[in-house]
Write a protein that holds these residues in place. Sequence first.
Motif, PDB file in Angstrom:
ATOM      1  N   ALA A 144    -118.541 -87.488 -67.014  1.00  0.00           N
ATOM      2  CA  ALA A 144    -117.330 -88.080 -66.449  1.00  0.00           C
ATOM      3  C   ALA A 144    -116.138 -87.143 -66.601  1.00  0.00           C
ATOM      4  O   ALA A 144    -115.260 -87.082 -65.722  1.00  0.00           O
ATOM      5  CB  ALA A 144    -117.041 -89.421 -67.123  1.00  0.00           C
ATOM      6  N   LEU A 145    -116.108 -86.366 -67.690  1.00  0.00           N
ATOM      7  CA  LEU A 145    -115.013 -85.413 -67.881  1.00  0.00           C
ATOM      8  C   LEU A 145    -115.063 -84.311 -66.834  1.00  0.00           C
ATOM      9  O   LEU A 145    -114.025 -83.919 -66.263  1.00  0.00           O
ATOM     10  CB  LEU A 145    -115.090 -84.818 -69.283  1.00  0.00           C
ATOM     11  CG  LEU A 145    -114.020 -83.769 -69.624  1.00  0.00           C
ATOM     12  CD1 LEU A 145    -112.627 -84.374 -69.508  1.00  0.00           C
ATOM     13  CD2 LEU A 145    -114.248 -83.207 -71.018  1.00  0.00           C
ATOM     14  N   VAL A 146    -116.256 -83.817 -66.529  1.00  0.00           N
ATOM     15  CA  VAL A 146    -116.391 -82.797 -65.488  1.00  0.00           C
ATOM     16  C   VAL A 146    -116.012 -83.372 -64.119  1.00  0.00           C
ATOM     17  O   VAL A 146    -115.375 -82.702 -63.294  1.00  0.00           O
ATOM     18  CB  VAL A 146    -117.831 -82.242 -65.474  1.00  0.00           C
ATOM     19  CG1 VAL A 146    -118.037 -81.288 -64.297  1.00  0.00           C
ATOM     20  CG2 VAL A 146    -118.140 -81.539 -66.785  1.00  0.00           C
ATOM     21  N   ALA A 147    -116.390 -84.627 -63.859  1.00  0.00           N
ATOM     22  CA  ALA A 147    -116.068 -85.247 -62.572  1.00  0.00           C
ATOM     23  C   ALA A 147    -114.567 -85.405 -62.378  1.00  0.00           C
ATOM     24  O   ALA A 147    -114.058 -85.265 -61.256  1.00  0.00           O
ATOM     25  CB  ALA A 147    -116.752 -86.614 -62.463  1.00  0.00           C
ATOM     26  N   THR A 148    -113.829 -85.682 -63.455  1.00  0.00           N
ATOM     27  CA  THR A 148    -112.378 -85.806 -63.322  1.00  0.00           C
ATOM     28  C   THR A 148    -111.718 -84.479 -62.948  1.00  0.00           C
ATOM     29  O   THR A 148    -110.646 -84.463 -62.343  1.00  0.00           O
ATOM     30  CB  THR A 148    -111.759 -86.315 -64.633  1.00  0.00           C
ATOM     31  OG1 THR A 148    -112.138 -85.435 -65.703  1.00  0.00           O
ATOM     32  CG2 THR A 148    -112.235 -87.724 -64.936  1.00  0.00           C
ATOM     33  N   LEU A 149    -112.343 -83.364 -63.302  1.00  0.00           N
ATOM     34  CA  LEU A 149    -111.789 -82.056 -62.956  1.00  0.00           C
ATOM     35  C   LEU A 149    -112.101 -81.653 -61.516  1.00  0.00           C
ATOM     36  O   LEU A 149    -111.436 -80.759 -60.976  1.00  0.00           O
ATOM     37  CB  LEU A 149    -112.346 -80.979 -63.910  1.00  0.00           C
ATOM     38  CG  LEU A 149    -112.069 -81.198 -65.406  1.00  0.00           C
ATOM     39  CD1 LEU A 149    -112.737 -80.111 -66.224  1.00  0.00           C
ATOM     40  CD2 LEU A 149    -110.570 -81.254 -65.679  1.00  0.00           C
TER      41      LEU A 149
ATOM     42  N   THR B   1    -109.837 -91.425 -60.260  1.00  0.00           N
ATOM     43  CA  THR B   1    -109.479 -92.597 -61.069  1.00  0.00           C
ATOM     44  C   THR B   1    -110.719 -93.311 -61.598  1.00  0.00           C
ATOM     45  O   THR B   1    -110.763 -93.756 -62.753  1.00  0.00           O
ATOM     46  CB  THR B   1    -108.632 -93.555 -60.228  1.00  0.00           C
ATOM     47  OG1 THR B   1    -107.483 -92.862 -59.721  1.00  0.00           O
ATOM     48  CG2 THR B   1    -108.174 -94.745 -61.049  1.00  0.00           C
ATOM     49  N   PHE B   2    -111.745 -93.421 -60.741  1.00  0.00           N
ATOM     50  CA  PHE B   2    -113.000 -94.051 -61.169  1.00  0.00           C
ATOM     51  C   PHE B   2    -113.650 -93.261 -62.298  1.00  0.00           C
ATOM     52  O   PHE B   2    -114.142 -93.828 -63.287  1.00  0.00           O
ATOM     53  CB  PHE B   2    -113.940 -94.153 -59.970  1.00  0.00           C
ATOM     54  CG  PHE B   2    -115.314 -94.643 -60.311  1.00  0.00           C
ATOM     55  CD1 PHE B   2    -115.546 -95.978 -60.585  1.00  0.00           C
ATOM     56  CD2 PHE B   2    -116.379 -93.753 -60.377  1.00  0.00           C
ATOM     57  CE1 PHE B   2    -116.823 -96.428 -60.903  1.00  0.00           C
ATOM     58  CE2 PHE B   2    -117.651 -94.192 -60.689  1.00  0.00           C
ATOM     59  CZ  PHE B   2    -117.882 -95.528 -60.954  1.00  0.00           C
ATOM     60  N   ALA B   3    -113.665 -91.921 -62.195  1.00  0.00           N
ATOM     61  CA  ALA B   3    -114.251 -91.093 -63.248  1.00  0.00           C
ATOM     62  C   ALA B   3    -113.479 -91.238 -64.557  1.00  0.00           C
ATOM     63  O   ALA B   3    -114.084 -91.260 -65.647  1.00  0.00           O
ATOM     64  CB  ALA B   3    -114.282 -89.633 -62.791  1.00  0.00           C
TER      65      ALA B   3
ATOM     66  N   LEU C 218    -121.280 -91.033 -60.100  1.00  0.00           N
ATOM     67  CA  LEU C 218    -120.431 -89.859 -60.297  1.00  0.00           C
ATOM     68  C   LEU C 218    -121.068 -88.599 -59.714  1.00  0.00           C
ATOM     69  O   LEU C 218    -120.388 -87.766 -59.092  1.00  0.00           O
ATOM     70  CB  LEU C 218    -120.162 -89.659 -61.789  1.00  0.00           C
ATOM     71  CG  LEU C 218    -119.210 -90.669 -62.441  1.00  0.00           C
ATOM     72  CD1 LEU C 218    -119.121 -90.417 -63.939  1.00  0.00           C
ATOM     73  CD2 LEU C 218    -117.832 -90.592 -61.809  1.00  0.00           C
ATOM     74  N   VAL C 219    -122.384 -88.449 -59.896  1.00  0.00           N
ATOM     75  CA  VAL C 219    -123.056 -87.274 -59.339  1.00  0.00           C
ATOM     76  C   VAL C 219    -122.989 -87.286 -57.815  1.00  0.00           C
ATOM     77  O   VAL C 219    -122.756 -86.248 -57.173  1.00  0.00           O
ATOM     78  CB  VAL C 219    -124.519 -87.221 -59.825  1.00  0.00           C
ATOM     79  CG1 VAL C 219    -125.298 -86.138 -59.088  1.00  0.00           C
ATOM     80  CG2 VAL C 219    -124.564 -86.955 -61.323  1.00  0.00           C
TER      81      VAL C 219
ATOM     82  N   HIS D 217    -118.232 -84.357 -52.441  1.00  0.00           N
ATOM     83  CA  HIS D 217    -116.804 -84.013 -52.428  1.00  0.00           C
ATOM     84  C   HIS D 217    -116.578 -82.742 -51.635  1.00  0.00           C
ATOM     85  O   HIS D 217    -117.308 -81.760 -51.769  1.00  0.00           O
ATOM     86  CB  HIS D 217    -116.286 -83.844 -53.859  1.00  0.00           C
ATOM     87  CG  HIS D 217    -114.871 -83.349 -53.922  1.00  0.00           C
ATOM     88  ND1 HIS D 217    -113.797 -84.117 -53.536  1.00  0.00           N
ATOM     89  CD2 HIS D 217    -114.363 -82.146 -54.337  1.00  0.00           C
ATOM     90  CE1 HIS D 217    -112.686 -83.426 -53.706  1.00  0.00           C
ATOM     91  NE2 HIS D 217    -113.001 -82.229 -54.181  1.00  0.00           N
ATOM     92  N   ARG D 218    -115.561 -82.773 -50.767  1.00  0.00           N
ATOM     93  CA  ARG D 218    -115.176 -81.604 -49.981  1.00  0.00           C
ATOM     94  C   ARG D 218    -113.747 -81.257 -50.336  1.00  0.00           C
ATOM     95  O   ARG D 218    -112.845 -82.085 -50.151  1.00  0.00           O
ATOM     96  CB  ARG D 218    -115.284 -81.880 -48.479  1.00  0.00           C
ATOM     97  CG  ARG D 218    -116.702 -82.117 -48.003  1.00  0.00           C
ATOM     98  CD  ARG D 218    -117.526 -80.828 -48.104  1.00  0.00           C
ATOM     99  NE  ARG D 218    -118.882 -81.019 -47.609  1.00  0.00           N
ATOM    100  CZ  ARG D 218    -119.887 -81.434 -48.347  1.00  0.00           C
ATOM    101  NH1 ARG D 218    -119.692 -81.719 -49.632  1.00  0.00           N
ATOM    102  NH2 ARG D 218    -121.086 -81.568 -47.827  1.00  0.00           N
ATOM    103  N   PRO D 219    -113.498 -80.063 -50.851  1.00  0.00           N
ATOM    104  CA  PRO D 219    -112.112 -79.704 -51.207  1.00  0.00           C
ATOM    105  C   PRO D 219    -111.226 -79.657 -49.984  1.00  0.00           C
ATOM    106  O   PRO D 219    -111.662 -79.295 -48.883  1.00  0.00           O
ATOM    107  CB  PRO D 219    -112.254 -78.322 -51.855  1.00  0.00           C
ATOM    108  CG  PRO D 219    -113.540 -77.781 -51.308  1.00  0.00           C
ATOM    109  CD  PRO D 219    -114.434 -78.973 -51.097  1.00  0.00           C
TER     110      PRO D 219
END
Length: 288
Positions: free
Chosen positions: A56-61, A69-71, A133-134, A140-142
Motif C-alpha cells: 500500500a505504501l508503494v501504491a501511494t507513491l 486516497t484508497f491506498a 491495489l495491484v 495506472h497511466r501517468p
Amino acid sequence: MSRKAKWLLVAALVVVVAMAFRVSWNALRDVSRTIGADGTASLLYPFVVDGLMALALVATLVLIGKDRTFALRVLGTYTAASLVLNYVHGLVPQLHTDAAAWGRLSDWAPANWALVLLATSLPVGSIYFGSDLVAKVLHHRPAPEPIAKESSETAIKGSMADLPVSTLEPTTPPPLKLPAGVPVGFLKSTLPLKPQRSIAPKPVARSVAAQSTRPRGATGRVPDAARSPRPKRTEAELLTEARAATAGWPDAKVTAEGIRLAIHTSPANARMLRETLRAERAGTAVTP
C-alpha cells in the motif's frame, strides 16, 4: 544530495524496516498460532499483514487522485491492525509460550471476540485489497507532461532577428484613377436615401488628424441634414460669379469642374455655366 548519499539513505531505511518487521513478525506469529494457524501459516501470517502495508505504501507513491486516497486508507487500516495485535501480544504473557489457549486473546469475552475477528479477517482483507491495489497500479497511466508552446510573436521576433534584411517592406497603394472627362462630384449613389433625423452634435475632444497619402475615393450624395445652411443662389448670380472667376481663364480651362471648384456650385449648374460662358466667348447668345 549526491547519488551515493541517496543510495546510503535508501540502504539504511531498508535495514531499519527489516529490523522492525522482525520485531512485529514475532508478535504476529504468536497471535496467529493462538487463533488456530499451523506452523507454516504462522510463519506466513506476518507477511500477510505487514507485507500489505509495504504494498500500500508503494501504491501511494504511484497512484493519484481517488486511487491514492484508497491506498492511504488501506495503509492506515493495516497499520492500526498490526499495532493492536502487537499491543495485545505485549499484554498477554501466555501468547509468548505454547501454553496459551486457542482463541483466547483477552480475558474479557467481548474484547476477545473483537480481537479474534480482527486477526482472522486480516488475511481475507489482504487478498481483496492487495489484488485491488495491484490492478490499480498496473492500469495506472501517468498524466502527459504539458508541452510548452512558444508564442507566435516570440517566434516571429526571433526569426526576424536572424534575417539580414527585413522582409516586411512598406508598400504604397496605387492611386485611384478615374476615367477621363468624368468629374469626381458627378458620381452619385443610385440607392434611395432614407430620411434621417437631425441629431445635435456632441462635444468631442479635438485631435490632430493623421495625414494619409492614400487618395480618397468618390463618395455618395451628402444628406440634406449635413449640408451647410448657405442661401441658394439664382442662375443670374451664379453666372455673374462665374464670369468674374473665369475672366482671365483661357478657353481650354473653362470646364465644368473648374467652374464648380471656383464658385462652389453643383455639377449640373457648373455644366450649364460652362455652356453659357463658352457661348458668350464664341459670340452666340444663349439663354440660361
